[in-house]
Enzyme design. Structure first.
Site, PDB file in Angstrom:
ATOM      1  N   LYS A 129      28.440 -57.303  38.144  1.00 26.13           N
ATOM      2  CA  LYS A 129      29.455 -58.367  37.706  1.00 26.13           C
ATOM      3  C   LYS A 129      30.218 -57.208  36.639  1.00 26.13           C
ATOM      4  O   LYS A 129      31.612 -57.492  36.045  1.00 26.13           O
ATOM      5  CB  LYS A 129      28.569 -59.484  37.105  1.00 26.13           C
ATOM      6  CG  LYS A 129      28.021 -59.572  38.490  1.00 26.13           C
ATOM      7  CD  LYS A 129      27.157 -61.432  37.794  1.00 26.13           C
ATOM      8  CE  LYS A 129      26.353 -60.718  36.376  1.00 26.13           C
ATOM      9  NZ  LYS A 129      24.930 -60.229  36.515  1.00 26.13           N
ATOM     10  N   ARG A 181      25.230 -69.554  33.974  1.00 28.96           N
ATOM     11  CA  ARG A 181      24.091 -69.240  34.622  1.00 28.96           C
ATOM     12  C   ARG A 181      23.532 -70.477  35.217  1.00 28.96           C
ATOM     13  O   ARG A 181      22.696 -70.410  35.163  1.00 28.96           O
ATOM     14  CB  ARG A 181      23.090 -68.704  33.500  1.00 28.96           C
ATOM     15  CG  ARG A 181      22.721 -67.647  33.069  1.00 28.96           C
ATOM     16  CD  ARG A 181      22.925 -66.413  34.131  1.00 28.96           C
ATOM     17  NE  ARG A 181      22.289 -65.014  34.236  1.00 28.96           N
ATOM     18  CZ  ARG A 181      22.575 -63.836  33.172  1.00 28.96           C
ATOM     19  NH1 ARG A 181      24.090 -63.215  32.992  1.00 28.96           N
ATOM     20  NH2 ARG A 181      21.830 -62.861  33.023  1.00 28.96           N
ATOM     21  N   ARG A 227      20.209 -47.635  35.706  1.00 27.03           N
ATOM     22  CA  ARG A 227      21.561 -47.786  35.231  1.00 27.03           C
ATOM     23  C   ARG A 227      21.445 -47.197  33.615  1.00 27.03           C
ATOM     24  O   ARG A 227      20.409 -47.231  33.362  1.00 27.03           O
ATOM     25  CB  ARG A 227      21.656 -49.778  34.866  1.00 27.03           C
ATOM     26  CG  ARG A 227      22.450 -49.690  33.789  1.00 27.03           C
ATOM     27  CD  ARG A 227      23.160 -51.110  33.753  1.00 27.03           C
ATOM     28  NE  ARG A 227      21.940 -52.220  33.910  1.00 27.03           N
ATOM     29  CZ  ARG A 227      21.454 -53.219  33.973  1.00 27.03           C
ATOM     30  NH1 ARG A 227      23.263 -54.213  34.180  1.00 27.03           N
ATOM     31  NH2 ARG A 227      20.824 -54.283  34.035  1.00 27.03           N
ATOM     32  N   ARG A 278      17.876 -50.247  29.066  1.00 33.31           N
ATOM     33  CA  ARG A 278      17.933 -51.818  28.303  1.00 33.31           C
ATOM     34  C   ARG A 278      16.594 -52.321  28.929  1.00 33.31           C
ATOM     35  O   ARG A 278      16.143 -52.005  30.272  1.00 33.31           O
ATOM     36  CB  ARG A 278      18.753 -52.651  29.449  1.00 33.31           C
ATOM     37  CG  ARG A 278      20.347 -53.009  28.158  1.00 33.31           C
ATOM     38  CD  ARG A 278      21.089 -53.749  29.518  1.00 33.31           C
ATOM     39  NE  ARG A 278      20.184 -55.262  30.613  1.00 33.31           N
ATOM     40  CZ  ARG A 278      21.367 -55.347  30.797  1.00 33.31           C
ATOM     41  NH1 ARG A 278      22.757 -55.742  31.301  1.00 33.31           N
ATOM     42  NH2 ARG A 278      20.951 -56.968  31.724  1.00 33.31           N
ATOM     43  N   ARG A 321      14.027 -61.794  36.642  1.00 34.19           N
ATOM     44  CA  ARG A 321      15.584 -62.231  36.254  1.00 34.19           C
ATOM     45  C   ARG A 321      16.164 -62.909  37.571  1.00 34.19           C
ATOM     46  O   ARG A 321      16.844 -63.997  37.845  1.00 34.19           O
ATOM     47  CB  ARG A 321      16.132 -60.971  36.228  1.00 34.19           C
ATOM     48  CG  ARG A 321      15.928 -60.950  33.921  1.00 34.19           C
ATOM     49  CD  ARG A 321      16.654 -59.652  33.862  1.00 34.19           C
ATOM     50  NE  ARG A 321      17.322 -58.867  33.941  1.00 34.19           N
ATOM     51  CZ  ARG A 321      17.843 -57.758  33.975  1.00 34.19           C
ATOM     52  NH1 ARG A 321      17.616 -56.756  33.868  1.00 34.19           N
ATOM     53  NH2 ARG A 321      19.787 -57.372  34.382  1.00 34.19           N
TER      54      ARG A 321
HETATM   55  P1  AP5 Z   1      26.132 -54.023  36.397  1.00 32.34           P
HETATM   56  O1  AP5 Z   1      28.338 -53.980  36.341  1.00 32.34           O
HETATM   57  O2  AP5 Z   1      25.718 -53.851  35.292  1.00 32.34           O
HETATM   58  O3  AP5 Z   1      25.738 -54.915  37.128  1.00 32.34           O
HETATM   59  P2  AP5 Z   1      25.726 -56.626  36.732  1.00 32.34           P
HETATM   60  O4  AP5 Z   1      25.652 -57.421  37.601  1.00 32.34           O
HETATM   61  O5  AP5 Z   1      26.474 -56.743  35.360  1.00 32.34           O
HETATM   62  O6  AP5 Z   1      23.847 -56.431  35.768  1.00 32.34           O
HETATM   63  P3  AP5 Z   1      23.539 -57.105  34.745  1.00 32.34           P
HETATM   64  O7  AP5 Z   1      22.008 -56.655  34.552  1.00 32.34           O
HETATM   65  O8  AP5 Z   1      24.372 -56.531  33.084  1.00 32.34           O
HETATM   66  O9  AP5 Z   1      23.159 -58.285  34.823  1.00 32.34           O
HETATM   67  P4  AP5 Z   1      22.150 -60.433  34.170  1.00 32.34           P
HETATM   68  O10 AP5 Z   1      23.264 -61.322  34.491  1.00 32.34           O
HETATM   69  O11 AP5 Z   1      21.514 -59.738  34.738  1.00 32.34           O
HETATM   70  O12 AP5 Z   1      22.362 -59.493  32.795  1.00 32.34           O
HETATM   71  P5  AP5 Z   1      22.851 -60.149  31.942  1.00 32.34           P
HETATM   72  O13 AP5 Z   1      23.438 -59.097  30.574  1.00 32.34           O
HETATM   73  O14 AP5 Z   1      24.003 -61.341  31.396  1.00 32.34           O
HETATM   74  O15 AP5 Z   1      25.487 -53.025  37.164  1.00 32.34           O
HETATM   75  C1  AP5 Z   1      24.363 -52.392  37.020  1.00 32.34           C
HETATM   76  C2  AP5 Z   1      24.061 -50.611  37.925  1.00 32.34           C
HETATM   77  O16 AP5 Z   1      24.569 -50.414  39.088  1.00 32.34           O
HETATM   78  C3  AP5 Z   1      24.962 -49.694  36.988  1.00 32.34           C
HETATM   79  O17 AP5 Z   1      24.049 -48.580  36.475  1.00 32.34           O
HETATM   80  C4  AP5 Z   1      25.900 -49.366  37.330  1.00 32.34           C
HETATM   81  O18 AP5 Z   1      26.679 -48.536  36.963  1.00 32.34           O
HETATM   82  C5  AP5 Z   1      25.810 -49.796  38.710  1.00 32.34           C
HETATM   83  N1  AP5 Z   1      27.274 -50.027  39.659  1.00 32.34           N
HETATM   84  C6  AP5 Z   1      27.530 -51.132  39.673  1.00 32.34           C
HETATM   85  N2  AP5 Z   1      28.396 -51.602  40.744  1.00 32.34           N
HETATM   86  C7  AP5 Z   1      28.394 -50.589  41.707  1.00 32.34           C
HETATM   87  C8  AP5 Z   1      28.273 -49.944  43.036  1.00 32.34           C
HETATM   88  N3  AP5 Z   1      29.063 -50.312  43.992  1.00 32.34           N
HETATM   89  N4  AP5 Z   1      27.338 -48.988  43.967  1.00 32.34           N
HETATM   90  C9  AP5 Z   1      26.967 -48.461  43.366  1.00 32.34           C
HETATM   91  N5  AP5 Z   1      25.946 -48.875  41.736  1.00 32.34           N
HETATM   92  C10 AP5 Z   1      26.937 -49.793  41.292  1.00 32.34           C
HETATM   93  O19 AP5 Z   1      22.044 -60.904  31.081  1.00 32.34           O
HETATM   94  C11 AP5 Z   1      20.518 -60.550  29.994  1.00 32.34           C
HETATM   95  C12 AP5 Z   1      19.726 -61.749  29.921  1.00 32.34           C
HETATM   96  O20 AP5 Z   1      20.484 -62.408  28.958  1.00 32.34           O
HETATM   97  C13 AP5 Z   1      19.347 -62.908  31.053  1.00 32.34           C
HETATM   98  O21 AP5 Z   1      18.002 -62.290  31.433  1.00 32.34           O
HETATM   99  C14 AP5 Z   1      19.123 -63.994  30.138  1.00 32.34           C
HETATM  100  O22 AP5 Z   1      18.271 -63.679  29.267  1.00 32.34           O
HETATM  101  C15 AP5 Z   1      20.239 -63.234  28.962  1.00 32.34           C
HETATM  102  N6  AP5 Z   1      21.582 -63.956  29.170  1.00 32.34           N
HETATM  103  C16 AP5 Z   1      22.525 -63.408  30.094  1.00 32.34           C
HETATM  104  N7  AP5 Z   1      24.231 -64.401  29.850  1.00 32.34           N
HETATM  105  C17 AP5 Z   1      22.851 -66.196  30.037  1.00 32.34           C
HETATM  106  C18 AP5 Z   1      23.640 -67.095  29.798  1.00 32.34           C
HETATM  107  N8  AP5 Z   1      24.445 -67.471  30.510  1.00 32.34           N
HETATM  108  N9  AP5 Z   1      22.971 -67.765  29.356  1.00 32.34           N
HETATM  109  C19 AP5 Z   1      21.304 -67.554  29.616  1.00 32.34           C
HETATM  110  N10 AP5 Z   1      20.437 -66.617  29.112  1.00 32.34           N
HETATM  111  C20 AP5 Z   1      21.911 -65.306  28.757  1.00 32.34           C
END
Ligand code: AP5
Length: 225
Positions: free
Chosen positions: A13, A88, A127, A160, A171
């Site tokens: 994402k 979310r 990552r 991370r 997660r």
């Molecule tokens: P990446 O682009 O980082 O993937 P992502 O979907 O953004 O992954 P996240 O882990 O950041 O999502 P998340 O939703 O769990 O975390 P968030 O920070 O929102 O890609 C991942 C890896 O794959 C990278 O190395 C990239 O290079 C590689 N890649 C990408 N595309 C690829 C492809 N096509 N092929 C191969 N490799 C590829 O949330 C973290 C925490 O914050 C949550 O657990 C929660 O505690 C809190 N939080 C966040 N938002 C909320 C909310 N709205 N409400 C409540 N708590 C929240």
């Protein structure tokens, strides 16, 4: 354009939101990044958020909605945005439509990026993120030129804390139980498109652009006219 990107942790994402934001010249707004910055400032709120994030659980809506509301109110988001990691759960989605309604707008499309669990684990375990500019790499799929160093700004790359295997499993569980129901929510509103998130990042981007049929980035819209 006002786009919501849905999908499991590690689906890509953030990677796609940044690329699409550059095409439309609108900001990527990532709730995870906003939360990590609050955690980084060492405040009491940050400490509270950290406890949830460390366990792979959702941070309480109240804090997230405040951060998102403030961010959406900034000037650069007035012409559109790409939401990454928010909403979310259904309560957050309803709060978002309320905020946008008050501003006279709405979500244009919700695109869900679908990636199987085994691929997610591969992506998340490799990552690396820049401490300085938040640029993202993958040790195998998108390695930096020099190991551990950001190509863009020379900053240090880190892994991370919530990318540890046990936390990733939690997660994924939270995603399945709480975030996945948003597919029905946006589906009922006729806004949902699902795309295959497996493949090269440019291939995934192309699929998202196809799913946005009619919502073209400015350059392409100009070329069509
Ligand atoms: P990446 O682009 O980082 O993937 P992502 O979907 O953004 O992954 P996240 O882990 O950041 O999502 P998340 O939703 O769990 O975390 P968030 O920070 O929102 O890609 C991942 C890896 O794959 C990278 O190395 C990239 O290079 C590689 N890649 C990408 N595309 C690829 C492809 N096509 N092929 C191969 N490799 C590829 O949330 C973290 C925490 O914050 C949550 O657990 C929660 O505690 C809190 N939080 C966040 N938002 C909320 C909310 N709205 N409400 C409540 N708590 C929240």
């Amino acid at each position: 354009m006002r786009l919501v990107l849905l999908g499991p942790p590690g689906a890509g994402k953030g990677t796609q939101a940044r690329a699409l934001g550059a095409l439309w010249n609108i900001p990527q707004i990532a709730s995870g990044d906003l939360l990590r910055s609050v955690v980084g400032d060492g405040s009491e709120l940050g400490k509270q958020a950290h406890r949830y994030m460390d366990r792979g659980q959702l941070v309480p809506d109240e804090l997230v909605l405040k951060l998102i509301g403030d961010r959406l109110g900034q000037d650069d988001a007035r012409g559109g945005f790409i939401l990454d990691g928010f909403p979310r759960n259904v309560a957050q989605a309803e709060a978002l439509s309320g905020m946008l309604k008050r501003a006279g707008t709405r979500v244009d499309r919700a695109v869900a990026v679908i990636v199987p669990d085994e691929e997610i684990v591969r992506r998340i375990s490799g990552r690396r993120t820049c401490k300085n500019c938040a640029a993202m790499y993958h040790v195998s799929f998108e390695p930096p030129h020099k190991s551990g160093i950001c190509d863009k700004c020379g900053g240090e790359l880190y892994q991370r804390a919530d990318d540890a295997e046990g936390t990733v499993r939690e997660r994924l569980k939270v995603y399945a139980g709480t975030t996945r129901p948003l597919f029905d929510h946006y589906g009922r509103h006729g806004l949902l498109k699902q795309i295959d998130g497996v493949g090269r990042t440019d291939e995934v981007e192309k699929r998202i652009l196809e799913a946005l049929d009619g919502l073209l980035p400015p350059a392409k819209a100009g070329a069509k006219a």
